[in-house]
Scaffold this motif. Structure first.
Motif, PDB file in Angstrom:
ATOM      1  N   UNK A  19       0.578  -1.066  -0.032  1.00 38.94           N
ATOM      2  CA  UNK A  19       0.022  -0.097   0.002  1.00 38.94           C
ATOM      3  C   UNK A  19       0.744   1.229  -0.208  1.00 38.94           C
ATOM      4  N   UNK A  20       0.521   2.103  -1.010  1.00 42.78           N
ATOM      5  CA  UNK A  20       1.307   3.421  -0.805  1.00 42.78           C
ATOM      6  C   UNK A  20       2.514   3.491  -1.627  1.00 42.78           C
ATOM      7  N   UNK A  21       2.844   2.183  -2.320  1.00 45.40           N
ATOM      8  CA  UNK A  21       4.094   2.143  -2.683  1.00 45.40           C
ATOM      9  C   UNK A  21       4.268   2.989  -4.049  1.00 45.40           C
ATOM     10  N   UNK A  22       3.267   3.181  -4.788  1.00 41.59           N
ATOM     11  CA  UNK A  22       3.398   4.447  -5.892  1.00 41.59           C
ATOM     12  C   UNK A  22       3.596   5.631  -5.516  1.00 41.59           C
ATOM     13  N   UNK A  62       5.422   9.189  -4.482  1.00 40.83           N
ATOM     14  CA  UNK A  62       6.756   9.674  -4.937  1.00 40.83           C
ATOM     15  C   UNK A  62       7.869   9.294  -3.984  1.00 40.83           C
ATOM     16  N   UNK A  63       7.439   9.595  -2.840  1.00 35.96           N
ATOM     17  CA  UNK A  63       8.678   9.343  -1.646  1.00 35.96           C
ATOM     18  C   UNK A  63       8.364   7.964  -0.774  1.00 35.96           C
ATOM     19  N   UNK A  64       7.367   7.147  -1.375  1.00 36.80           N
ATOM     20  CA  UNK A  64       7.578   6.001  -0.802  1.00 36.80           C
ATOM     21  C   UNK A  64       8.659   5.248  -0.853  1.00 36.80           C
ATOM     22  N   UNK A  65       8.862   4.554   0.592  1.00 38.00           N
ATOM     23  CA  UNK A  65       9.990   3.589   0.710  1.00 38.00           C
ATOM     24  C   UNK A  65       9.918   2.234   0.184  1.00 38.00           C
ATOM     25  N   UNK A  66       8.646   1.677   0.340  1.00 38.17           N
ATOM     26  CA  UNK A  66       8.608   0.419  -0.105  1.00 38.17           C
ATOM     27  C   UNK A  66       7.968   0.518  -1.486  1.00 38.17           C
ATOM     28  N   UNK A  67       8.431  -0.314  -2.345  1.00 39.37           N
ATOM     29  CA  UNK A  67       8.379  -0.556  -3.867  1.00 39.37           C
ATOM     30  C   UNK A  67       7.710  -1.819  -4.413  1.00 39.37           C
ATOM     31  N   UNK A  68       6.997  -2.020  -5.501  1.00 34.91           N
ATOM     32  CA  UNK A  68       6.395  -3.199  -5.816  1.00 34.91           C
ATOM     33  C   UNK A  68       7.771  -3.954  -5.996  1.00 34.91           C
ATOM     34  N   UNK A  69       7.323  -5.385  -6.040  1.00 41.09           N
ATOM     35  CA  UNK A  69       8.289  -6.626  -6.222  1.00 41.09           C
ATOM     36  C   UNK A  69       7.917  -7.826  -6.640  1.00 41.09           C
ATOM     37  N   UNK A  70       8.369  -8.780  -7.263  1.00 37.26           N
ATOM     38  CA  UNK A  70       8.016  -9.999  -7.304  1.00 37.26           C
ATOM     39  C   UNK A  70       8.561 -11.110  -6.414  1.00 37.26           C
ATOM     40  N   UNK A  71       7.573 -12.041  -5.853  1.00 40.46           N
ATOM     41  CA  UNK A  71       7.982 -12.862  -5.156  1.00 40.46           C
ATOM     42  C   UNK A  71       7.674 -14.421  -5.841  1.00 40.46           C
TER      43      UNK A  71
END
Length: 69
Positions: free
Chosen positions: A39-42, A44-53
């Motif tokens: 949540x919130x990863x998009x 601008x200043x988000x620390x968490x980014x989308x990723x693959x698992x």
């Protein structure tokens, strides 16, 4: 190349186990991986980014349990 169905799911109930449930289902249905977007990863200043698992034990990329940005 192979074709497989994809699903977009949203954690509308704010379930803290949501990511685990998604990984469990992906493994059960033999999906290579899931794309996870915290949540919130998009923002601008988000620390968490989308990723693959990786969710397939014999998967090549990403490896099982591995996360890739």
């Amino acid at each position: 190349p192979t074709k497989e169905d994809s699903f977009f799911v949203v954690n509308v109930k704010d379930d803290p186990q949501f990511k685990k449930h998604c990984c469990d289902l992906a493994e059960e249905f033999e999906q290579d991986s899931i794309a996870y977007m915290p949540a919130g990863s998009l923002d601008k200043d988000a620390k968490a980014k989308p990723y693959l698992i990786g969710t397939k034990p014999e998967g090549e990329w990403p490896k099982y349990g591995e996360t890739v940005n």
